[in-house]
Write a protein that holds these residues in place. Structure first.
Motif, mmCIF file in Angstrom:
data_model
loop_
_atom_site.group_PDB
_atom_site.id
_atom_site.type_symbol
_atom_site.label_atom_id
_atom_site.label_comp_id
_atom_site.label_asym_id
_atom_site.label_seq_id
_atom_site.Cartn_x
_atom_site.Cartn_y
_atom_site.Cartn_z
ATOM 1 N N PRO A 126 -12.423 -1.552 -1.064
ATOM 2 C CA PRO A 126 -11.999 -1.165 -2.415
ATOM 3 C C PRO A 126 -13.122 -0.438 -3.145
ATOM 4 N N THR A 127 -12.765 0.615 -3.849
ATOM 5 C CA THR A 127 -13.754 1.374 -4.615
ATOM 6 C C THR A 127 -13.737 0.911 -6.070
ATOM 7 N N ASP A 128 -14.530 1.573 -6.890
ATOM 8 C CA ASP A 128 -14.594 1.232 -8.316
ATOM 9 C C ASP A 128 -13.552 1.996 -9.127
ATOM 10 N N SER A 129 -12.868 2.958 -8.498
ATOM 11 C CA SER A 129 -11.925 3.814 -9.236
ATOM 12 C C SER A 129 -10.549 3.159 -9.345
ATOM 13 N N LEU A 130 -10.029 3.073 -10.542
ATOM 14 C CA LEU A 130 -8.692 2.524 -10.759
ATOM 15 C C LEU A 130 -7.632 3.452 -10.166
ATOM 16 N N THR A 131 -6.525 2.880 -9.725
ATOM 17 C CA THR A 131 -5.403 3.697 -9.272
ATOM 18 C C THR A 131 -4.773 4.391 -10.473
ATOM 19 N N GLN A 132 -3.940 5.370 -10.185
ATOM 20 C CA GLN A 132 -3.259 6.096 -11.256
ATOM 21 C C GLN A 132 -2.410 5.139 -12.094
ATOM 22 N N GLU A 133 -1.747 4.206 -11.438
ATOM 23 C CA GLU A 133 -0.907 3.239 -12.155
ATOM 24 C C GLU A 133 -1.755 2.392 -13.107
ATOM 25 N N PHE A 164 6.889 16.407 -15.051
ATOM 26 C CA PHE A 164 7.842 15.608 -15.823
ATOM 27 C C PHE A 164 9.211 15.533 -15.138
ATOM 28 N N VAL A 165 9.702 16.678 -14.654
ATOM 29 C CA VAL A 165 11.047 16.715 -14.056
ATOM 30 C C VAL A 165 11.105 15.866 -12.790
ATOM 31 N N LYS A 166 10.084 15.989 -11.935
ATOM 32 C CA LYS A 166 10.070 15.207 -10.689
ATOM 33 C C LYS A 166 10.009 13.710 -10.972
ATOM 34 N N LYS A 167 9.211 13.347 -11.969
ATOM 35 C CA LYS A 167 9.125 11.935 -12.341
ATOM 36 C C LYS A 167 10.489 11.410 -12.783
ATOM 37 N N LYS A 168 11.165 12.176 -13.624
ATOM 38 C CA LYS A 168 12.470 11.753 -14.128
ATOM 39 C C LYS A 168 13.496 11.670 -13.002
ATOM 40 N N MET A 169 13.448 12.618 -12.077
ATOM 41 C CA MET A 169 14.381 12.612 -10.943
ATOM 42 C C MET A 169 14.176 11.367 -10.085
ATOM 43 N N LEU A 170 12.904 11.046 -9.806
ATOM 44 C CA LEU A 170 12.621 9.868 -8.991
ATOM 45 C C LEU A 170 13.067 8.604 -9.710
ATOM 46 N N LYS A 223 0.830 -1.205 0.000
ATOM 47 C CA LYS A 223 0.000 0.000 0.000
ATOM 48 C C LYS A 223 0.868 1.260 0.000
ATOM 49 N N ILE A 224 1.968 1.241 0.734
ATOM 50 C CA ILE A 224 2.894 2.379 0.717
ATOM 51 C C ILE A 224 3.471 2.550 -0.679
ATOM 52 N N MET A 225 3.857 1.429 -1.294
ATOM 53 C CA MET A 225 4.403 1.470 -2.653
ATOM 54 C C MET A 225 3.384 2.061 -3.626
ATOM 55 N N GLU A 226 2.143 1.604 -3.537
ATOM 56 C CA GLU A 226 1.109 2.094 -4.447
ATOM 57 C C GLU A 226 0.858 3.586 -4.252
ATOM 58 N N LYS A 227 0.924 4.046 -3.003
ATOM 59 C CA LYS A 227 0.704 5.469 -2.728
ATOM 60 C C LYS A 227 1.827 6.315 -3.325
ATOM 61 N N ILE A 228 3.052 5.852 -3.195
ATOM 62 C CA ILE A 228 4.183 6.591 -3.769
ATOM 63 C C ILE A 228 4.046 6.656 -5.286
ATOM 64 N N LYS A 229 3.654 5.540 -5.887
ATOM 65 C CA LYS A 229 3.469 5.523 -7.338
ATOM 66 C C LYS A 229 2.352 6.478 -7.749
ATOM 67 N N GLU A 230 1.308 6.517 -6.931
ATOM 68 C CA GLU A 230 0.178 7.402 -7.208
ATOM 69 C C GLU A 230 0.609 8.864 -7.204
ATOM 70 N N VAL A 231 1.365 9.246 -6.167
ATOM 71 C CA VAL A 231 1.841 10.633 -6.049
ATOM 72 C C VAL A 231 2.793 10.961 -7.182
ATOM 73 N N SER A 232 3.681 10.009 -7.495
ATOM 74 C CA SER A 232 4.655 10.231 -8.571
ATOM 75 C C SER A 232 3.963 10.432 -9.911
ATOM 76 N N ALA A 233 2.918 9.645 -10.161
ATOM 77 C CA ALA A 233 2.208 9.739 -11.438
ATOM 78 C C ALA A 233 1.555 11.100 -11.636
ATOM 79 N N GLN A 234 1.221 11.758 -10.522
ATOM 80 C CA GLN A 234 0.565 13.067 -10.607
ATOM 81 C C GLN A 234 1.572 14.217 -10.567
#
Length: 695
Positions: free
Chosen positions: A598-605, A369-375, A355-366
């Motif tokens: 769980p809701t019906d909404s897909l995660t960002q990933e 461009f520069v922050k994504k590349k840095m991570l 769940k922590i991993m999914e949350k980090i991926k969620e934040v990163s996806a939003q």
């Protein structure tokens, strides 16, 4: 460094002087005379005259032989003796931290001990009988700890009940352990007990330790009322009970989940608790407070042995400071507590880390461009370094730069800025999760054990670590494999002071678990490498045996499918006694922070995956109900890629289905510690499974 020391300790209810060796914080006691040695042996069940006849018992008042041998010879002690030893060293240190009205309130070990004694007297006043149960039904709190310790001091057997348990599940445990007193957190839990009280012949009182009582009921008390009841009980009465306790008798019951039958009460002795708290924790590099006071956050269910041994008993043994999370910890509130407590060590079950991993991926996806590349760059550098057999071969400047610019900030945002050890246990950890956290420069150290081994029997840590392994047997414990196949995989068996006393009132189940030589059979499959590192590959009961006689371990295949399909949350392999293998899949979706449903909404990933393959779906229902052609085609291609990695054609997944809702505790697919209940999944989705094999 070795140093001789003199210390006073309690043995057989009397104070004696013992000479000991202090070896890196592990105390080995040497009796000074024959009478003291006889007393020690009597308490440990190893005295030559009239010793307990067996390594196991099913009686709550029974005694067992301890598995004493030269590699595991530390003197057995009771829970009270462990607390007294810690009190002499850590009495003035803060022990428990609870948040009230927005502020942390703390009590010292001395206050903790005195409150536990006070609770013990109150249990006696309410009529607690020796070897009868004190059940605790509530979320982690100082009151939970004090009640648990007090119950043992008073000669009872402490038993946790999961907060998610139904009234009938509560009845089963309270009846089985002959509970005299039940501690409940709030009105919701009290209501469960009120429904079943008339079917609990041993129950004398209930204490609600958090909320106030809206109306008075006979033999129902608030915590304040309860704590004052024992004022009339004399110190000598409590001392007599404490001094009569011996290390090889039961003090705790841990109930199994009951997924394959009735829950079983695993009986743990004083020695199980005190030895495991001391030696298994040090194998994981937990530090005594005289070197460094560890800080931990207590949030996983204390009815489960993993949390109980890590939070409660190891906390007493080594003088740790325990911060209690709020009940919404697993609904999203955990990180806030971590950021305030700044733990030096943290344990989570795999689903928590996921769940922590999914949350980090969620934040990163939003992010931009520069922050994504840095991570992405920083995690690649960290992963390369952590996967390298020789870290020194890599330029240290790159790693320092990646860590300071990116990774340290993420760890700070998670509350892990001062965390030195990150543990995972209770279920297998996927390769994807392990690698993701290595990318954050957070090695996850796996531990392995069972309720029946008092928690960890094998440990990883900063100095004993191998990827995908759950570590080595703790020094003083043994592991062996039986019925090995051609690949060296066999059933994992345990020996040592961690091994439980037996199942309460279940002789047949106890004989199934403990063989004639005293080895505990785990029911798990694993491999040992030449250096003694253990790799768990699955459970015997989960092993799929196809109609053609092929033995198929499901977890490796499921892990490959999830790696190939990052939108998949759960993948469950099906095929026992079937012509071919099939699979149930769920999609990654957002979770309701209030209900954890769980809701019906897909995660960002998951949405990004859909977009990449040409779908505009943002909800699970949009994919499943319309059988979205591009998503279904992409899933089939991922299954095809996964099949290439399998050992044989018989291991190929030939059919699959997407379920409309992800798994959850409320749905019944996960247990209270987020461990998958495969049998429940197979029963619940029988119609979908049957459809695979109609032709």
């Amino acid at each position: 460094m070795f140093s001789l020391f003199l210390a006073r300790r309690v043995l057989s209810g009397r104070r004696v002087v013992a000479i000991g060796l202090d070896i890196a914080g592990l105390h080995c006691w040497i009796p000074r005379n024959v009478s003291e040695a006889q007393s020690i042996l009597k308490n440990s069940g190893t005295e030559q005259e009239d010793p307990p006849a067996s390594l196991w018992t099913t009686s709550a008042s029974g005694l067992v032989k301890l598995r004493m041998d030269p590699t595991c010879s530390q003197t057995p002690i009771t829970v009270h003796q462990m607390f007294q030893e810690s009190l002499e060293k850590y009495g003035a240190l803060n022990a428990l931290a609870s948040k009230k009205n927005g502020k942390w309130e703390k009590i010292t070990f001395l206050e903790y001990y005195r409150l536990s004694q006070k609770a013990a007297k109150s249990f006696l006043k309410l009529g607690l009988e020796r070897f009868h149960g004190v059940a605790i039904l509530g979320f982690n709190s100082a009151e939970w700890f004090i009640s648990a310790v007090g119950a043992i001091f008073a000669g009872g057997i402490m038993t946790g009940i999961y907060t998610t348990s139904s009234p009938e599940a509560c009845h089963y445990i309270a009846y089985d352990c002959r509970a005299n007193i039940i501690m409940v957190e709030n009105q919701k839990q009290l209501d469960k007990i009120m429904q079943i009280w008339n079917r609990l012949p041993d129950l004398k009182a209930v204490v609600m330790y958090k909320d106030s009582l809206p109306e008075k009921h006979p033999n129902v008390y608030t915590m304040d009322e309860f704590m004052e009841l024992g004022n009339e009980v004399k110190e000598e009465e409590l001392d007599a009970i404490i001094n009569s306790q011996v290390p090889n008798q039961c003090c705790i019951l841990i109930y199994t989940s009951g997924t394959t039958g009735k829950p079983k009460g695993a009986m743990l002795s004083h020695d199980n608790i005190t030895w495991t708290a001391a030696h298994c924790s040090r194998a994981g590099d937990m530090q005594p407070a005289e070197i460094q006071q560890e800080r931990i956050v207590s949030y996983l269910p204390l009815s489960h042995i993993a949390a109980q041994i890590y939070d409660l008993w190891t906390g007493i043994q080594w003088g740790e400071e325990v911060y209690f999370a709020e009940p919404d910890a697993l609904k999203g509130g955990l990180v806030e507590v971590l950021k305030e407590a700044l733990p030096t060590s943290h344990m989570g079950v795999p689903r928590v880390w996921e769940k922590i991993m999914e949350k980090i991926k969620e934040v990163s996806a939003q992010s931009g461009f520069v922050k994504k590349k840095m991570l992405s760059w920083a995690m690649a550098v960290s992963l390369e370094r952590n996967l390298s057999s020789s870290n020194s071969d890599l330029k240290p400047f790159r790693m320092k730069l990646a860590d300071s610019l990116v990774l340290a900030k993420i760890r700070h945002a998670l509350g892990f800025s001062q965390c030195q050890k990150h543990f995972c246990g209770a279920a297998p950890l996927s390769a994807e999760t392990l690698q993701f956290f290595l990318g954050l420069n957070i090695p996850l150290y796996e531990a392995y054990g069972m309720s029946e081994t008092t928690g960890p029997h094998c440990m990883s840590g900063p100095y004993v670590h191998r990827r995908h392994s759950c570590g080595k047997a703790v020094p003083g414990c043994k592991v062996k494999l039986v019925n090995e196949d051609a690949d060296g995989s066999g059933e994992i068996c345990f020996w040592g002071r961690t091994v439980f006393m037996g199942y309460l009132n279940m002789e047949d189940k106890t004989r199934e678990a403990i063989d004639e030589d005293g080895w505990l059979h785990s029911g798990d499959l694993g491999k040992l490498d030449k250096d003694g590192f253990l790799y768990v590959t699955g459970r015997i009961k989960e092993l799929i045996i196809t109609a053609g006689g092929e033995n198929v371990p499901p977890i490796p295949i499921e892990d490959v499918v999830k790696k190939e399909l990052p939108l998949v949350s759960n993948a469950i392999l099906i095929g026992d006694q079937k012509k071919f293998l099939s699979m149930l899949l769920t999609l990654k979706c957002l979770v309701d922070p209030e209900t954890s449903e769980p809701t019906d909404s897909l995660t960002q990933e998951a949405r990004e995956f859909c977009q990449k393959v040409g779908s505009r779906a943002t909800k699970v229902s949009e994919v499943v109900r319309t059988r979205d052609p591009v998503v279904y085609q992409a899933i089939q291609e991922g299954i095809d890629r996964a099949n290439i990695h399998t050992a044989a054609n018989a291991h190929h997944v030939q059919k699959w289905a997407l379920l409309e809702k992800d798994f959850s505790i409320a749905g019944g697919e996960f247990g209270p510690t987020m461990k998958l209940k495969r049998h429940t999944v197979v029963e619940k989705y029988k119609a979908e499974i049957d459809s695979f094999y109609k032709d």
